[in-house]
Enzyme design. Structure first.
Site, PDB file in Angstrom:
ATOM      1  N   ASN A  85       0.968  -1.283   0.347  1.00 39.26           N
ATOM      2  CA  ASN A  85       0.669  -0.331   0.213  1.00 39.26           C
ATOM      3  C   ASN A  85       0.678   1.000  -0.060  1.00 39.26           C
ATOM      4  O   ASN A  85       2.485   1.173  -0.630  1.00 39.26           O
ATOM      5  CB  ASN A  85      -0.504  -0.253   0.962  1.00 39.26           C
ATOM      6  CG  ASN A  85      -2.245   0.742   0.440  1.00 39.26           C
ATOM      7  OD1 ASN A  85      -2.648   1.958  -0.222  1.00 39.26           O
ATOM      8  ND2 ASN A  85      -3.196   0.132   1.553  1.00 39.26           N
ATOM      9  N   HIS A 115      23.842   2.772  11.745  1.00 36.00           N
ATOM     10  CA  HIS A 115      24.888   3.826  11.961  1.00 36.00           C
ATOM     11  C   HIS A 115      25.236   3.899  13.444  1.00 36.00           C
ATOM     12  O   HIS A 115      24.487   2.956  13.921  1.00 36.00           O
ATOM     13  CB  HIS A 115      24.368   5.357  11.600  1.00 36.00           C
ATOM     14  CG  HIS A 115      23.966   5.706  10.598  1.00 36.00           C
ATOM     15  ND1 HIS A 115      24.324   6.293   9.780  1.00 36.00           N
ATOM     16  CD2 HIS A 115      22.393   5.269  10.400  1.00 36.00           C
ATOM     17  CE1 HIS A 115      23.730   6.288   8.410  1.00 36.00           C
ATOM     18  NE2 HIS A 115      22.186   6.305   8.444  1.00 36.00           N
TER      19      HIS A 115
END
Length: 204
Positions: A85, A115
């Site tokens: 969707n 990170h």
């Protein structure tokens, strides 16, 4: 010593601003932009673009624009009959695998990029990527977030708004932040499809 581009798929730390990486990434993002600018009536054009954009995409897949992906789907592998969707975000800096008949509600994020916790490394913009595997016939509810390195089994329902921080086995309903197993898919689900609503097999 491996190049930055080679490190995309090894889990090693690398710099995503590397020129070789960016050159390829911009080409992918241009195609993604083309896809998101298609009109609803241009289904054949969408299908053709997805085949160019994705690493693999099976027949009868449907992705409702806008679709967002760091590499425009270049590292995304969809089986057949996958439905997404609005606003599916695939942070596809490395590979994302999705099995047949899996459905994504609106605003789902599947992330492969991370990170370092160490501030000094983040300041230099270092990154690492871990692949995500989502099994067959899963339903990932609206607003769910799937973190790097996660594996989800087959026939799993992930509740809306869940944050999946750990692997999920097959045949479970899992919800929450962090996402936890609520129960197994079982006999109850053969009789009821929503709360007290019974499945009328004669009409299906």
């Amino acid at each position: 010593m491996s190049t930055m581009k080679e490190r995309l798929h090894t889990g090693e730390l690398y710099l995503p601003g590397d020129e070789e990486i960016l050159e390829e990434q911009f080409k992918c993002l241009d195609r993604l932009c083309d896809y998101n600018l298609t009109r609803p009536s241009e289904q054949a054009k969408r299908e053709s673009l997805l085949k160019e954009m994705f690493a693999e995409i099976g027949p009868d897949c449907y992705i409702e624009p806008p679709f967002h992906a760091n590499f425009g789907g270049k590292h995304v592998h969809f089986g057949r009959n996958v439905y997404a969707n609005f606003n599916l975000t695939c942070v596809d800096d490395t590979h994302i695998y999705v099995g047949d008949y899996t459905m994504f509600g609106p605003n789902v994020t599947v992330a492969t990029a991370g990170h370092p916790i160490l501030p000094e490394l983040r300041e230099k913009a270092y990154q690492y990527n871990m692949p995500v595997h989502i099994g067959r016939n899963c339903w990932i509810g609206a607003g769910a977030i799937i973190l790097p390195g996660i594996t989800i089994g087959d026939n799993v329902v992930v509740g809306a708004g869940s944050v999946v921080t750990k692997d999920l086995p097959s045949n479970v309903v899992a919800v929450g932040n962090p996402c936890k197993i609520l129960r197994e898919v079982g006999e109850h689900d053969k009789e009821y499809y929503f709360k007290n609503r019974k499945i009328d097999y004669d009409t299906l």
